[in-house]
Design a protein around this motif. Structure first.
Motif, short mmCIF file in Angstrom:
data_model
loop_
_atom_site.label_atom_id
_atom_site.label_comp_id
_atom_site.label_asym_id
_atom_site.label_seq_id
_atom_site.Cartn_x
_atom_site.Cartn_y
_atom_site.Cartn_z
N PHE A 279 38.06 -36.57 19.05
CA PHE A 279 38.63 -37.36 20.03
C PHE A 279 39.78 -36.75 20.16
CE2 PHE A 279 38.43 -40.97 16.00
CZ PHE A 279 37.36 -41.18 16.65
N ILE A 280 40.80 -35.34 19.80
CA ILE A 280 41.58 -34.56 20.97
C ILE A 280 40.65 -34.07 21.88
CG2 ILE A 280 42.84 -32.43 21.38
CD1 ILE A 280 43.82 -33.12 17.96
N GLU A 281 39.61 -33.67 21.91
CA GLU A 281 38.30 -33.26 22.87
C GLU A 281 38.23 -34.48 24.17
OE1 GLU A 281 36.00 -30.40 21.61
OE2 GLU A 281 35.38 -30.04 23.71
N TYR A 282 38.01 -35.33 23.19
CA TYR A 282 37.21 -36.40 24.60
C TYR A 282 38.20 -37.27 23.94
CZ TYR A 282 33.06 -33.42 22.96
OH TYR A 282 32.72 -31.74 22.95
N GLY A 283 38.73 -37.85 23.53
CA GLY A 283 39.49 -38.91 23.98
C GLY A 283 38.27 -40.33 22.51
N PHE A 284 38.80 -41.08 22.70
CA PHE A 284 38.53 -42.23 21.07
C PHE A 284 36.83 -42.93 21.88
CE2 PHE A 284 43.53 -43.39 19.56
CZ PHE A 284 42.91 -42.77 18.39
N HIS A 285 37.44 -43.12 23.02
CA HIS A 285 35.89 -43.34 23.31
C HIS A 285 34.64 -42.51 24.13
CE1 HIS A 285 38.83 -47.39 23.23
NE2 HIS A 285 37.90 -47.86 23.61
N ALA A 286 35.10 -41.21 24.60
CA ALA A 286 33.93 -41.18 24.67
C ALA A 286 33.86 -39.72 23.71
CB ALA A 286 35.13 -39.73 25.48
N ALA A 287 34.23 -39.99 22.37
CA ALA A 287 34.34 -39.16 21.64
C ALA A 287 32.94 -40.16 21.37
CB ALA A 287 34.93 -38.59 20.43
N SER A 288 31.42 -38.94 21.33
CA SER A 288 30.18 -40.19 20.53
C SER A 288 29.79 -39.54 19.21
CB SER A 288 28.95 -39.84 20.95
OG SER A 288 28.62 -38.43 20.74
N MET A 289 29.48 -40.83 18.51
CA MET A 289 29.62 -40.02 16.87
C MET A 289 28.42 -39.32 16.53
SD MET A 289 30.83 -42.46 15.04
CE MET A 289 30.50 -43.01 13.84
N ALA A 290 27.43 -39.17 17.97
CA ALA A 290 26.85 -37.56 17.78
C ALA A 290 27.26 -36.60 18.46
CB ALA A 290 25.58 -38.23 18.77
N SER A 291 28.28 -36.55 18.32
CA SER A 291 29.43 -35.42 18.58
C SER A 291 30.33 -35.35 17.03
CB SER A 291 30.48 -35.78 20.25
OG SER A 291 31.24 -36.71 19.57
N ILE A 292 30.63 -36.10 16.64
CA ILE A 292 31.50 -36.01 16.13
C ILE A 292 30.08 -35.16 14.48
CG2 ILE A 292 32.71 -37.20 13.86
CD1 ILE A 292 33.36 -39.34 15.50
N ALA A 293 29.03 -36.27 14.50
CA ALA A 293 28.34 -35.97 13.38
C ALA A 293 27.82 -33.51 13.76
CB ALA A 293 27.30 -36.31 13.87
N GLU A 294 27.66 -33.02 14.96
CA GLU A 294 27.29 -32.15 15.58
C GLU A 294 29.24 -31.27 14.68
OE1 GLU A 294 25.61 -29.80 18.81
OE2 GLU A 294 26.90 -31.84 18.93
N THR A 295 29.93 -32.06 15.10
CA THR A 295 30.97 -31.41 14.69
C THR A 295 30.94 -31.36 12.85
OG1 THR A 295 31.70 -31.45 16.30
CG2 THR A 295 33.57 -31.36 15.05
N ALA A 296 30.67 -32.07 12.82
CA ALA A 296 30.96 -32.10 11.31
C ALA A 296 28.82 -31.18 10.39
CB ALA A 296 31.23 -33.77 10.98
N GLN A 297 28.46 -31.04 11.22
CA GLN A 297 27.30 -30.38 10.78
C GLN A 297 26.76 -31.29 9.68
OE1 GLN A 297 29.40 -26.93 10.24
NE2 GLN A 297 27.15 -25.76 10.87
#
Lengths: 204, 204, 204, 204
Positions: free
Chosen positions: A30-48
Motif C-alpha cells: 500500500f505504501i509502495e503503490y497505494g491502496f488501489h494500485a496495490a494488487s492482491m497478487a502483489s501482496i501475495a508475492e510480498t507475503a510469499q
DNA sequence: CATGAATGAGACTTCATTCAT
DNA sequence: CATGAATGAAGTCTCATTCAT
C-alpha cells in the motif's frame, strides 16, 4: 456461492502469524503503490504465499485495507500516547517527523495516513474507523494536558484544554502532510518550528 | 509548472476549450471516486464526449491526472494568495476551512489535495509539481509577512519570517487534513482555534 | 467502481444483432455444458468476440442466463401456441417430442428446460420468469379447450377445462423429461402413448 | 448400478459409514446449491469432516456426484416400488407430490432429479445410470399391472401393459416437474388430476 | 473532428485437489 | 486415520486504450 463456509475465523497462533505476514506485506504494498494500485497478487508475492491463501485469513481486499488502516491508527495512537508521556513533547515530535520524512517503517507511514484520510471521504467504514481513532487521540491529549503535574500531566486549566488539544492535533496533522510534501526539509527549520509551537501552545 | 504534460493536438482555442471540459469532468470524477477508481469512461460521460476523443487532447489517463494536479495547485495557490492579500487572514482561513468541509467545488478539494500528496510519494513528476507549488506559496507568504505595512504587508522582521511562514503553511495543511477528517466539526471550535493561531503567529 | 456508467442500454440495430449473437452462443454453450459449467469465455469464443465485449450488452452472466431462459420460454410458448391452433394436437406433440429427442436446435431444448426448472428452486428471478410463463401457457391451453368449435377451439365445458389443461401441461412436461431420459425411445411407443392420452383427455 | 464409482479405501464398516456421512451431506448440499455450486468445502462442513478426508472415500467430486445420483435413483425406485405395492396408487402419488413440493428430504428431491436428468445429456456415465434405473422402474410398474389380482397386481391384459406403464411413468415425471415449477399449487387441483389420470389409466 | 465498438491485460475471487503434519 | 493449510487454475468482470467508420 460461498455456501455458508466461514473462512476467516481462526485463532491459532499459526493463523495469527499468517495474518501478520499478510498485513505486513499489504502495508508495504500500500505504501509502495497505494491502496488501489496495490494488487492482491502483489501482496501475495510480498507475503510469499499464493493469492488464494490470503482469502483464508481475510474475507476480501477491503478487509485487508481496513485492517491495515486500523493497524496504522493503533500505531499512530501508540506513538502519540508515548509522545506526551514524556515531558519532551517537542523532541518526540521532531523524532517522529524525521521518521516520517525517512519513511521509517517502524512508525505509521505518513503517505498512507493521507491516503486513508482521503479514502474516508468515500468509504463509510474507513470514515468510522478514523473518527473513532481521532476522538481517542484527542481525549488522550486533552487528558494529559489537564492532568496534574505530579501525575505526569501539564496541569493546564480545564477550560483551555480543548482548544489546545485540538490545535496540537491539527499541528501534528500539518507535520504529517509536511513530512510527505517536503521530505528534504532541513532539520533545523523543523526543529525551530516545533519548539516554537510547543512552547506557545503548552505554556500556561 | 506545466512540466511534461503531453498534448496531442495543437493550441487552438477550440482545443483549449476541449481540454478544459475534460479537466473539469476529471476533477469532478477524481473528487467523487479518487484517482484510480475514476474511469476514463466516467470522465468522458461527465464531459459529455466520447472516450476516444479524450485521447486527442491527453496522451493517457496519467496525463489527465497530472494536469488535474497542476490545476488544483494553481487553484490552491490562487486561494492562498488571495488569503494574505486581505488583512483578514483569520476570516479567510475560516472561510476556506468551511468550504473544505462542505466540499465546495469552487475551492481546491481537500481530499484530492491529500491524495495527490500521497501520490507524490510514488510519482516523481507529481512530486516535482508539488515541490514547485509549495515553494511558491511559501515565498508568497513570507513576502507578505515581510513587506512593509504601508504596502499591504505585515512588516514583520526578516529573521522571523521564514519560521512564521513555514508554521503558517504547516497550520494550513493541518486545517486541510482536519477538514477532511472532521467534516462535522462545529464552527465555533475551528474559529477559536484559527483566531488563536493567527494572533500568536503574526504578532510581532 | 462502475462510476455510474450505463453499459447495457443500446437500441441500435447493431447492438440488437450483437445481443442476438451472444444469446445464440450462450444457448449453445448452456446446452452443451449447463448453466454453471458454461463459462463467459466459452460463450465469447462461440460468439466470436472478446469476453469483455459481452458486458456492453449484458450486465453480467446472470442477465444472459435470464435472457436465455425468457427466450426459451417464448419459444416454448410459441410452440405450444401453434400446437393447439391446429386440430392435430397429437401429431404436433409427437413432432415436438422427436425434436426434443434429437436435440433439434429449432425448438426449445428440453435439457435446458429441466435445468432452468431446477435452477428456479434456488434463484427467485428465474422462478418468477417460469411462473409467468407457466400461467400463460396454462391459460392458452384452457382458452383453446373452452373456445367454441367454430372458432378453432374444442368446445369443452368450462368446468372441466381447468383440470384438463392442467393434465395436458403435466403430460407435456412428462414428455419433455422423457425425451431427455430416453432419447432412443422408439417412435411407435411414443406415438401410441400420445394418441391414447390425447384422445382420453380431450374427448367430451 | 454402482457402475464405475471409484472407491479409494476398502469396504470396512467404518469406511461404509464414512461414505454414508459424505453422501448425506452431499445430498443436502446438492439440493440446496445444485451440483456445480455446491463446493467440496460445504459438503465437508455439512459432513463435519475435513475436506481432505473425503478424498479417502471418493476419488473426486465427480465420484460423489455420481454416487448421489445413483443413491437418488435407488431412493426413487424404492418410493415408486412402494407406490404400486399399495392398491392406493392415487393416494401414494398425491403423497409423494406434496412431499416433492415441500422438498421433504425423506423422498428423492425433485429438483435434483431434474438436474441429474439434464446432466445425463452431457455425462455418459450418468446417462447409463439413468437408463438402468428407468428400465427397472418401468418393468416394476408393468409387472405390477400385469400380475394377477390375487398376487397384489392389477390383472391387466399383457398387451396393454407396456403403454400403460409408459404413460404412468411419463405422468409421474410430469408430476415431478410440476412439483418443482408450481410449489404452491393447491392440493385440490393436484388431487383431482391424479385421481382422474389413475382411474382412466388403470381401468380395464 | 468525433464516435463508440472492440480488445486484451489484469483485477479480485473461488475452489477442487494435494500433502506435510 | 485425519486435518486443514496451501496451491494453481479458472472464472467473472473492469477498464485503459485503439481504430474503423
Amino acid at each position: 456461492m460461498n455456501a455458508g463456509i466461514a473462512r476467516t475465523t481462526k485463532d491459532t497462533p499459526r493463523a495469527e502469524a499468517q495474518r501478520e505476514r499478510i498485513l505486513c506485506a499489504a502495508q508495504r504494498c500500500f505504501i509502495e503503490y497505494g491502496f488501489h494500485a496495490a494488487s492482491m497478487a502483489s501482496i501475495a508475492e510480498t507475503a510469499q504465499m499464493s493469492a488464494g491463501l490470503m482469502y483464508r485469513y481475510f474475507e476480501n481486499k477491503s478487509a485487508i485495507v481496513l485492517a491495515i488502516i486500523e493497524r496504522q491508527l493503533q500505531e499512530g495512537r501508540t506513538q502519540i500516547a508515548q509522545l506526551h508521556s514524556s515531558s519532551e513533547l517537542a523532541a518526540a515530535l521532531y523524532d517522529v517527523f524525521t521518521r516520517w520524512q525517512a519513511r521509517d517503517p517502524s512508525v505509521m507511514n505518513a503517505a498512507l495516513f493521507l491516503e486513508m484520510s482521503a479514502e474516508a471521504t468515500r468509504d463509510p467504514q474507513i470514515a468510522a474507523a478514523l473518527r473513532g481513532s481521532d476522538a481517542l487521540i484527542l481525549s488522550d491529549l486533552a487528558g494529559w494536558m489537564n492532568r496534574a503535574r505530579e501525575d505526569g500531566g501539564l496541569g493546564l486549566p480545564a477550560e483551555s484544554v480543548a482548544t489546545r488539544a485540538f490545535l496540537l492535533e491539527c499541528f501534528i496533522r500539518g507535520l504529517a502532510l509536511t513530512a510527505v510534501r517536503q521530505p528534504d526539509l532541513p532539520p533545523g527549520t523543523i526543529k525551530d518550528a516545533i519548539d516554537s509551537v510547543v512552547s506557545r501552545l503548552l505554556s500556561p
